[in-house]
Design a protein around this motif. Structure first.
Motif, PDB file in Angstrom:
ATOM      1  N   SER A  91      44.889  -2.160  59.806  1.00  0.00           N
ATOM      2  CA  SER A  91      43.602  -2.855  59.839  1.00  0.00           C
ATOM      3  C   SER A  91      43.093  -2.850  61.271  1.00  0.00           C
ATOM      4  CB  SER A  91      43.699  -4.284  59.304  1.00  0.00           C
ATOM      5  OG  SER A  91      44.451  -5.098  60.167  1.00  0.00           O
ATOM      6  N   LYS A  93      39.932  -4.673  63.826  1.00  0.00           N
ATOM      7  CA  LYS A  93      38.844  -5.625  64.031  1.00  0.00           C
ATOM      8  C   LYS A  93      38.155  -5.247  65.332  1.00  0.00           C
ATOM      9  CE  LYS A  93      39.061 -10.354  65.017  1.00  0.00           C
ATOM     10  NZ  LYS A  93      39.503 -11.696  64.654  1.00  0.00           N
ATOM     11  N   LYS A  95      34.714  -6.165  67.889  1.00  0.00           N
ATOM     12  CA  LYS A  95      33.585  -7.016  68.273  1.00  0.00           C
ATOM     13  C   LYS A  95      32.844  -6.293  69.383  1.00  0.00           C
ATOM     14  CE  LYS A  95      32.452 -11.531  70.243  1.00  0.00           C
ATOM     15  NZ  LYS A  95      33.034 -12.748  70.815  1.00  0.00           N
ATOM     16  N   GLU A 113      30.642  -8.256  64.646  1.00  0.00           N
ATOM     17  CA  GLU A 113      32.095  -8.129  64.499  1.00  0.00           C
ATOM     18  C   GLU A 113      32.409  -7.639  63.095  1.00  0.00           C
ATOM     19  OE1 GLU A 113      35.167 -11.010  66.257  1.00  0.00           O
ATOM     20  OE2 GLU A 113      35.021 -11.654  64.164  1.00  0.00           O
ATOM     21  N   GLU A 115      35.781  -6.319  60.507  1.00  0.00           N
ATOM     22  CA  GLU A 115      37.203  -6.164  60.264  1.00  0.00           C
ATOM     23  C   GLU A 115      37.369  -5.264  59.046  1.00  0.00           C
ATOM     24  OE1 GLU A 115      41.317  -8.739  59.926  1.00  0.00           O
ATOM     25  OE2 GLU A 115      39.418  -9.765  60.303  1.00  0.00           O
TER      26      GLU A 115
END
Length: 118
Positions: A91, A93, A95, A113, A115
């Motif tokens: 995974s 994420k 920003k 942002e 994810e």
């Protein structure tokens, strides 16, 4: 799950809807967090058992050079390119912050942002 984190990567780029944004540009901050099984690297001390964050940095810089109207588009490209190069990432994420958006009021920036789990 172990993580590799890139914090506050500062890049000058030319993204935005307004014509002046694509001409003058501004600084952007990128924060990236990747969940990836890198436990083998704790024993092997081998770069092949982890994700090379220098290559991640290069991907981010390359994608930030491509002007886009939307920060969302930039994030989508970065996510796609990182996953393409490192499919072992479980995974990610991201920003992305525009530090000087052309809006009224004083602020540190405007961010998007995302994810994504693979």
């Amino acid at each position: 799950m172990p993580k590799i984190i890139i914090e506050d990567l500062k890049i000058y780029a030319y993204h935005g809807v307004l014509p002046e944004e694509t001409k003058t540009g501004t600084y952007y901050l990128i924060n990236l967090e990747m969940n990836v099984d890198i436990w083998n690297a704790t024993e092997s001390d081998d770069l092949n058992d982890t994700v090379n964050y220098a290559e991640i940095n290069e991907i981010i810089h390359t994608e930030m050079k491509i002007p886009s109207k939307l920060l969302e588009k930039v994030c989508g490209r970065i996510i796609h390119k990182i996953h393409e190069k490192f499919p072992q990432i479980e995974s990610l994420k991201i920003k992305l912050t525009k530090t000087s958006p052309p809006m009224m009021g004083e602020m540190k920036g405007v961010s998007v942002e995302f994810e994504k789990k693979f």
